[in-house]
Design an enzyme around this catalytic site. Structure first.
Site, PDB file in Angstrom:
ATOM      1  N   LYS A 263      11.354  43.887 109.968  1.00 52.16           N
ATOM      2  CA  LYS A 263      10.237  45.211 109.498  1.00 52.16           C
ATOM      3  C   LYS A 263       8.050  44.684 109.810  1.00 52.16           C
ATOM      4  O   LYS A 263       8.195  44.295 109.328  1.00 52.16           O
ATOM      5  CB  LYS A 263      10.724  46.405 108.640  1.00 52.16           C
ATOM      6  CG  LYS A 263       9.129  46.808 108.803  1.00 52.16           C
ATOM      7  CD  LYS A 263       9.972  48.588 107.062  1.00 52.16           C
ATOM      8  CE  LYS A 263       8.551  48.977 106.901  1.00 52.16           C
ATOM      9  NZ  LYS A 263       9.031  50.239 105.999  1.00 52.16           N
ATOM     10  N   ASP A 268       0.830  50.644 105.791  1.00 52.76           N
ATOM     11  CA  ASP A 268       1.723  51.850 105.722  1.00 52.76           C
ATOM     12  C   ASP A 268       1.144  52.586 105.004  1.00 52.76           C
ATOM     13  O   ASP A 268       1.110  52.785 103.514  1.00 52.76           O
ATOM     14  CB  ASP A 268       3.595  51.094 104.945  1.00 52.76           C
ATOM     15  CG  ASP A 268       4.304  52.938 105.109  1.00 52.76           C
ATOM     16  OD1 ASP A 268       3.676  53.729 105.668  1.00 52.76           O
ATOM     17  OD2 ASP A 268       4.802  52.739 104.089  1.00 52.76           O
ATOM     18  N   LYS A 275       1.178  58.003 101.596  1.00 53.74           N
ATOM     19  CA  LYS A 275       1.577  58.086 100.157  1.00 53.74           C
ATOM     20  C   LYS A 275      -0.333  58.281  98.761  1.00 53.74           C
ATOM     21  O   LYS A 275      -1.017  57.988  99.112  1.00 53.74           O
ATOM     22  CB  LYS A 275       1.176  56.544  99.909  1.00 53.74           C
ATOM     23  CG  LYS A 275       2.722  55.337 100.878  1.00 53.74           C
ATOM     24  CD  LYS A 275       2.445  54.518 100.999  1.00 53.74           C
ATOM     25  CE  LYS A 275       3.782  53.630 101.634  1.00 53.74           C
ATOM     26  NZ  LYS A 275       5.088  54.322 100.766  1.00 53.74           N
ATOM     27  N   ASP A 286       3.735  45.331 104.529  1.00 56.35           N
ATOM     28  CA  ASP A 286       5.256  45.578 104.892  1.00 56.35           C
ATOM     29  C   ASP A 286       5.255  45.308 106.150  1.00 56.35           C
ATOM     30  O   ASP A 286       6.281  45.596 106.919  1.00 56.35           O
ATOM     31  CB  ASP A 286       5.036  47.800 105.414  1.00 56.35           C
ATOM     32  CG  ASP A 286       5.491  48.278 104.833  1.00 56.35           C
ATOM     33  OD1 ASP A 286       6.593  48.490 104.264  1.00 56.35           O
ATOM     34  OD2 ASP A 286       5.470  49.342 105.101  1.00 56.35           O
ATOM     35  N   ASP A 345       6.655  59.188 106.290  1.00 55.78           N
ATOM     36  CA  ASP A 345       6.238  58.233 105.340  1.00 55.78           C
ATOM     37  C   ASP A 345       7.955  57.060 105.143  1.00 55.78           C
ATOM     38  O   ASP A 345       7.942  56.186 105.374  1.00 55.78           O
ATOM     39  CB  ASP A 345       6.463  57.891 103.745  1.00 55.78           C
ATOM     40  CG  ASP A 345       5.513  56.681 103.159  1.00 55.78           C
ATOM     41  OD1 ASP A 345       5.963  56.133 103.432  1.00 55.78           O
ATOM     42  OD2 ASP A 345       5.274  57.027 101.821  1.00 55.78           O
ATOM     43  N   GLU A 347       9.053  55.501 107.538  1.00 60.44           N
ATOM     44  CA  GLU A 347       8.926  55.367 109.077  1.00 60.44           C
ATOM     45  C   GLU A 347       9.103  53.816 109.648  1.00 60.44           C
ATOM     46  O   GLU A 347      10.092  53.512 110.591  1.00 60.44           O
ATOM     47  CB  GLU A 347       7.224  54.750 109.303  1.00 60.44           C
ATOM     48  CG  GLU A 347       6.642  53.519 109.079  1.00 60.44           C
ATOM     49  CD  GLU A 347       6.970  53.106 107.322  1.00 60.44           C
ATOM     50  OE1 GLU A 347       6.888  54.612 106.696  1.00 60.44           O
ATOM     51  OE2 GLU A 347       6.288  52.040 106.742  1.00 60.44           O
ATOM     52  N   ARG A 349      12.593  52.868 109.383  1.00 64.62           N
ATOM     53  CA  ARG A 349      13.925  52.710 109.891  1.00 64.62           C
ATOM     54  C   ARG A 349      13.959  53.497 111.225  1.00 64.62           C
ATOM     55  O   ARG A 349      14.189  53.334 112.122  1.00 64.62           O
ATOM     56  CB  ARG A 349      14.710  53.497 108.793  1.00 64.62           C
ATOM     57  CG  ARG A 349      14.605  55.577 108.561  1.00 64.62           C
ATOM     58  CD  ARG A 349      14.600  56.080 107.690  1.00 64.62           C
ATOM     59  NE  ARG A 349      14.290  55.325 106.660  1.00 64.62           N
ATOM     60  CZ  ARG A 349      14.661  55.874 105.033  1.00 64.62           C
ATOM     61  NH1 ARG A 349      15.302  56.533 104.940  1.00 64.62           N
ATOM     62  NH2 ARG A 349      14.544  55.537 104.279  1.00 64.62           N
TER      63      ARG A 349
HETATM   64  N1  BES Z   1       7.775  50.364 103.081  1.00 60.82           N
HETATM   65  C1  BES Z   1       8.078  51.571 102.734  1.00 60.82           C
HETATM   66  C2  BES Z   1       8.936  51.097 101.105  1.00 60.82           C
HETATM   67  C3  BES Z   1       8.652  50.447 100.135  1.00 60.82           C
HETATM   68  C4  BES Z   1       8.090  50.151  98.906  1.00 60.82           C
HETATM   69  C5  BES Z   1       8.189  48.403 100.184  1.00 60.82           C
HETATM   70  C6  BES Z   1       7.448  49.955  98.016  1.00 60.82           C
HETATM   71  C7  BES Z   1       6.915  48.349  99.085  1.00 60.82           C
HETATM   72  C8  BES Z   1       7.207  48.653  98.374  1.00 60.82           C
HETATM   73  C9  BES Z   1       8.715  52.532 102.896  1.00 60.82           C
HETATM   74  O1  BES Z   1       8.311  52.961 104.731  1.00 60.82           O
HETATM   75  C10 BES Z   1       9.071  53.887 102.829  1.00 60.82           C
HETATM   76  O2  BES Z   1       7.598  54.609 102.580  1.00 60.82           O
HETATM   77  N2  BES Z   1       9.912  54.490 102.071  1.00 60.82           N
HETATM   78  C11 BES Z   1       9.691  55.839 101.270  1.00 60.82           C
HETATM   79  C12 BES Z   1      11.181  56.812 102.456  1.00 60.82           C
HETATM   80  C13 BES Z   1      11.156  57.546 101.551  1.00 60.82           C
HETATM   81  C14 BES Z   1      10.129  58.627 102.166  1.00 60.82           C
HETATM   82  C15 BES Z   1      12.445  58.268 102.844  1.00 60.82           C
HETATM   83  C16 BES Z   1       9.978  55.510  99.861  1.00 60.82           C
HETATM   84  O3  BES Z   1      10.984  54.913  99.792  1.00 60.82           O
HETATM   85  O4  BES Z   1      10.024  56.374  99.160  1.00 60.82           O
HETATM   86 ZN    ZN Z   2       7.181  50.954 105.123  1.00 61.32          ZN
HETATM   87 MN    MN Z   3       6.606  54.138 104.590  1.00 59.47          MN
END
Ligand code: BES
Ligand code: ZN
Ligand code: MN
Length: 494
Positions: A263, A268, A275, A286, A345, A347, A349
């Protein structure tokens, strides 16, 4: 730090600090530690063990000053713990703790260490040398290129082994350890480097300059032409244009073809589903998955595995702007499947979906992706283990073993299909998020839509392990370079 290995007795090599060891409960040390004890008129057995009650408990250390000696200055005695609990993974942790301790000491430039583990514990000298070097490199790493005053630290770290047979084996492990340590630490450098420098174009630039058989870089127009609608949607809100990076290592008689995907969200922000500040703070990391695969490819010709390796990175930023993708948008991935955007967010996937489709077109034997994908994984496993999921039990089990052998912990999460229910969409084939529970599995089930069921595929979620707030085992706080050892062991072992 320069690393060296020499065939010499530890009592004959000059140092500012000599590192020897003690198993728990030893009263009269043998081997190299015994030789040093004799050289110092039994100072270790009579003084450190008897008078000071140093027991050799795992991780405990004792600094013994050696005044007026021709070649010795100080001796650091390190507790190896109980003999029957000794493992290479423990040795790696120990080496890391040792170098962190040494870095706090004044006037220590030349460090000499005996080859722990090979003598009394009877482990393979090659494995011991490799593990010690890994531990020292992992524990000794610091990211200080932007600091004005950096304290001088260890200049030379030398492993001394007297026995010719052990030495000859140790040299081989030593070289491997250096290469693995370098791969881990380069990934950490990339992760630590701020997003202002690590743009998609910059990652592509690094890839293009690696020693590989071929590197293909696709720009925005190419990404659109390849019908990577999910990836393109994430990228469209940023002032930095995306890159799709394909790196190839193709040895002559490769036994199989492995695709690794990292990834590569260089920042992000969450997109329009912005966020909060505290969550965005660390989001330069990220691209930790991308850093791991890029770093592996940087050294792959030196590792010389007998398998074809393709590394893919869909690199872009996830930013809010007038051109950002929006909630409710419907995007089409490279395999024709449509996705309703539930949350901008989620993103990672989306970018991985198109990378997986591209991977599939290469007709690989195996696909492995590694991603800082879900906060849910961080909640479930903290910073102690990464999550692993996939469509093939054998591959998942094998990766768990490859990880554990190298000191990285992976914990399998379920793939029950019912978790996918929250991704059902009224208007498209699926949504990119939905619901609150089981986030790591939900994300993995989303990804599974972009892989053929016959292709063994595993997904490693490193959201909790890629950057840590407190030391875990051999990793000091900060970027860990997690995944490098797991994936390398897999590539090299096959
Ligand atoms: N990059 C984040 C996941 C992440 C969170 C990595 C904390 C490292 C530390 C990812 O893109 C994300 O924002 N995921 C969301 C998905 C949700 C919106 C379904 C999450 O995990 O909150
Ligand atoms: Zn992310
Ligand atoms: Mn994200």
């Amino acid at each position: 730090m320069n690393f060296k290995i020499k065939q010499i007795s530890v009592t004959e090599i000059k140092s500012d600090l000599l590192i020897v060891n003690l198993f728990e409960g030893t009263t009269l040390p043998g081997g190299a530690t015994g030789a040093v004890d004799k050289e110092l008129s039994n100072a270790i057995s009579d003084f450190v063990i008897k008078k000071e009650h140093f027991t050799g408990e795992f991780g405990k250390m004792y600094v013994l000053p050696v005044p007026n000696h021709k070649i010795l200055t100080k001796v650091l005695i390190v507790g190896l713990g109980k003999r029957d609990e000794f493992t290479l993974n423990r040795l790696r942790v120990l080496a890391s703790k040792v170098i962190q301790k040494v870095k706090t000491m004044e006037n220590v430039k030349n460090v000499v260490s005996m080859l722990h583990g090979a003598g009394c514990a009877g482990f393979d000298p090659a494995a011991c040398a490799k593990t010690i070097v890994e531990g020292i490199m992992i524990g000794g790493f610091s990211f200080d290129k932007y600091k004005s005053d950096v304290k001088p630290t260890v200049e030379n770290f030398t492993i001394a082994e007297f026995d010719k047979k052990n030495y000859d084996k140790a040299v081989i492990g030593f070289e491997k350890g250096l290469l693995i340590g370098d791969t881990i630490n380069y990934a950490r450098e990339l992760i630590n480097e701020p997003a202002q420098n690590i743009t998609p174009a910059y990652l592509a630039d690094i890839a293009e300059n690696l020693d590989l058989d071929e590197v293909k870089i696709y720009e925005r127009i190419d990404i659109e032409n390849m019908q990577m609608g999910a990836f393109a949607a994430v990228a469209q809100g940023s002032a930095h244009s995306p890159r799709f990076i394909h790196m190839e290592y193709m040895p002559k008689k490769a036994k199989k073809k492995i695709v690794i995907i990292g990834k590569g969200i260089t920042f992000d922000a969450g997109g329009l589903n912005l966020k909060p500040a505290s969550s965005m703070l660390t989001m330069k990391d990220d691209m930790s998955g991308a850093a791991a695969v890029l770093s592996i490819m940087r050294n792959i010709k030196k590792f010389k595995p007998n398998v074809e390796v393709h590394a893919l990175i869909a690199a872009c930023e996830n930013m809010p702007s007038g051109s950002s993708y929006k909630q409710g948008d419907i995007v089409t991935a490279m395999n024709g499947k449509t996705i309703e955007i539930d949350n901008t967010d989620a993103e990672g996937r989306l970018t991985l979906a198109d990378a997986l489709c591209y991977a599939q077109q290469l007709n690989p034997d195996v696909i492995i992706d590694i991603a800082t994908l879900t906060g849910a994984c961080m909640v479930a496993l903290g910073s102690v283990a990464s999550g692993i999921l996939g469509n093939n039990d054998e591959l998942v089990k094998k990766l768990i073993k490859c990880g554990n052998d190298g000191g990285e912990r992976l914990w399998e999460m379920p793939m029950y299909p019912e978790y996918f229910d929250t991704l059902k969409s009224d208007v498209a084939d699926m949504k990119n998020s939905g619901g609150r529970g089981g986030g790591t599995t939900v994300a993995a089930l989303f990804l599974q839509n972009f892989v053929d069921s016959e292709t063994p595929w595993a997904h490693i979620d490193i959201a909790g392990t890629s950057v840590i707030d407190n030391a875990v085992l051999e990793n000091p706080k900060g970027a860990t370079g997690v995944g490098v050892r797991t994936i390398l062991n897999y590539i090299l072992g096959d």
